[in-house]
Structure formats: C-alpha cells, structure tokens
Design a protein around this motif. Structure first.
Motif, PDB file in Angstrom:
ATOM      1  N   ALA A  66       0.832  -1.207   0.000  1.00 55.78           N
ATOM      2  CA  ALA A  66       0.000   0.000   0.000  1.00 55.78           C
ATOM      3  C   ALA A  66       0.867   1.257   0.000  1.00 55.78           C
ATOM      4  O   ALA A  66       0.588   2.219  -0.732  1.00 55.78           O
ATOM      5  N   ALA A  67       1.943   1.255   0.779  1.00 50.97           N
ATOM      6  CA  ALA A  67       2.850   2.408   0.819  1.00 50.97           C
ATOM      7  C   ALA A  67       3.547   2.595  -0.526  1.00 50.97           C
ATOM      8  O   ALA A  67       3.693   3.728  -1.012  1.00 50.97           O
ATOM      9  N   ALA A  68       3.965   1.494  -1.160  1.00 53.20           N
ATOM     10  CA  ALA A  68       4.622   1.580  -2.465  1.00 53.20           C
ATOM     11  C   ALA A  68       3.656   2.082  -3.532  1.00 53.20           C
ATOM     12  O   ALA A  68       4.032   2.888  -4.389  1.00 53.20           O
ATOM     13  N   ALA A  69       2.410   1.641  -3.473  1.00 54.66           N
ATOM     14  CA  ALA A  69       1.398   2.097  -4.440  1.00 54.66           C
ATOM     15  C   ALA A  69       1.114   3.590  -4.266  1.00 54.66           C
ATOM     16  O   ALA A  69       1.017   4.330  -5.248  1.00 54.66           O
ATOM     17  N   LEU A  70       1.012   4.044  -3.027  1.00 54.73           N
ATOM     18  CA  LEU A  70       0.780   5.457  -2.770  1.00 54.73           C
ATOM     19  C   LEU A  70       1.956   6.300  -3.261  1.00 54.73           C
ATOM     20  O   LEU A  70       1.771   7.340  -3.900  1.00 54.73           O
ATOM     21  N   ALA A  71       3.175   5.835  -3.005  1.00 59.57           N
ATOM     22  CA  ALA A  71       4.363   6.564  -3.455  1.00 59.57           C
ATOM     23  C   ALA A  71       4.403   6.641  -4.980  1.00 59.57           C
ATOM     24  O   ALA A  71       4.712   7.695  -5.550  1.00 59.57           O
ATOM     25  N   ALA A  72       4.079   5.549  -5.648  1.00 61.01           N
ATOM     26  CA  ALA A  72       4.063   5.547  -7.114  1.00 61.01           C
ATOM     27  C   ALA A  72       2.979   6.482  -7.641  1.00 61.01           C
ATOM     28  O   ALA A  72       3.201   7.222  -8.609  1.00 61.01           O
ATOM     29  N   PHE A  73       1.833   6.488  -6.994  1.00 59.19           N
ATOM     30  CA  PHE A  73       0.724   7.332  -7.436  1.00 59.19           C
ATOM     31  C   PHE A  73       1.040   8.816  -7.258  1.00 59.19           C
ATOM     32  O   PHE A  73       0.775   9.626  -8.135  1.00 59.19           O
ATOM     33  N   THR A  74       1.639   9.165  -6.133  1.00 55.28           N
ATOM     34  CA  THR A  74       1.872  10.582  -5.855  1.00 55.28           C
ATOM     35  C   THR A  74       3.113  11.133  -6.543  1.00 55.28           C
ATOM     36  O   THR A  74       3.286  12.338  -6.622  1.00 55.28           O
ATOM     37  N   SER A  75       3.996  10.253  -7.043  1.00 52.90           N
ATOM     38  CA  SER A  75       5.208  10.746  -7.698  1.00 52.90           C
ATOM     39  C   SER A  75       5.237  10.409  -9.197  1.00 52.90           C
ATOM     40  O   SER A  75       6.234  10.693  -9.848  1.00 52.90           O
ATOM     41  N   GLY A  76       4.194   9.801  -9.707  1.00 52.70           N
ATOM     42  CA  GLY A  76       4.170   9.390 -11.103  1.00 52.70           C
ATOM     43  C   GLY A  76       3.942  10.555 -12.056  1.00 52.70           C
ATOM     44  O   GLY A  76       3.692  11.691 -11.637  1.00 52.70           O
ATOM     45  N   PRO A  77       3.997  10.274 -13.347  1.00 53.33           N
ATOM     46  CA  PRO A  77       3.869  11.325 -14.357  1.00 53.33           C
ATOM     47  C   PRO A  77       2.457  11.930 -14.434  1.00 53.33           C
ATOM     48  O   PRO A  77       2.270  12.957 -15.060  1.00 53.33           O
ATOM     49  N   TRP A  78       1.494  11.310 -13.777  1.00 54.94           N
ATOM     50  CA  TRP A  78       0.122  11.802 -13.814  1.00 54.94           C
ATOM     51  C   TRP A  78      -0.196  12.828 -12.738  1.00 54.94           C
ATOM     52  O   TRP A  78      -1.288  13.332 -12.669  1.00 54.94           O
TER      53      TRP A  78
END
Length: 79
Positions: A66-78
């Motif tokens: 869950a932490a990795a998914a949140l980090a990817a979501f908040t730092s991704g190109p979108w």
C-alpha cells in the motif's frame, strides 16, 4: 510490447519461481509461512488452468504494498 501470450508465459514462470512472496515496489518480498498457511490458486480465466498457488501475504507485506502504491501514485507522471 510483447505479445499477450509471451507476457503471460513470463508472468507464470516468474510467479512459479517466487511463489512464497509478493512483488512490491520492484522487488520480491518473502512472506513468513508461519503467519499464513492459506494458499490462493491463480487461475487462467481463459482456460481454467491453475497457473500456481500463492501464499496469502501477511499484514507487513500488504502495508508495504500500500505504501509503495501510494508513493508511485503521488510521484508518477500523472501528478
């Protein structure tokens, strides 16, 4: 991009080799078998074939995912 059947073959082979863990944040995390003895069957929906059995992840692995998914979501190109 590889053909769908090539991708499925790669995923199946990879999961079968790492069946006691979860792929989170780009790396494998081993589950502690003493925390969960429950196995989940992974089934190919097109054929009904059982591809492999995976051990249910324990809370620490789920929290890490869950932490990795949140980090990817908040730092991704979108963002």
């Amino acid at each position: 991009m590889p053909a769908r059947s090539d991708a499925l073959s790669w995923i199946t082979a990879t999961v079968k080799n790492k069946k006691n863990g979860a792929f989170v944040g780009g790396e494998w995390h081993r589950d502690d078998p003493s925390k969960s003895a429950h196995l989940i069957k992974v089934i190919n929906p097109a054929t009904g074939e059982i591809l492999c059995e995976l051990r249910e992840s324990d809370k620490s692995v789920v929290d890490h995912a869950a932490a990795a998914a949140l980090a990817a979501f908040t730092s991704g190109p979108w963002t």
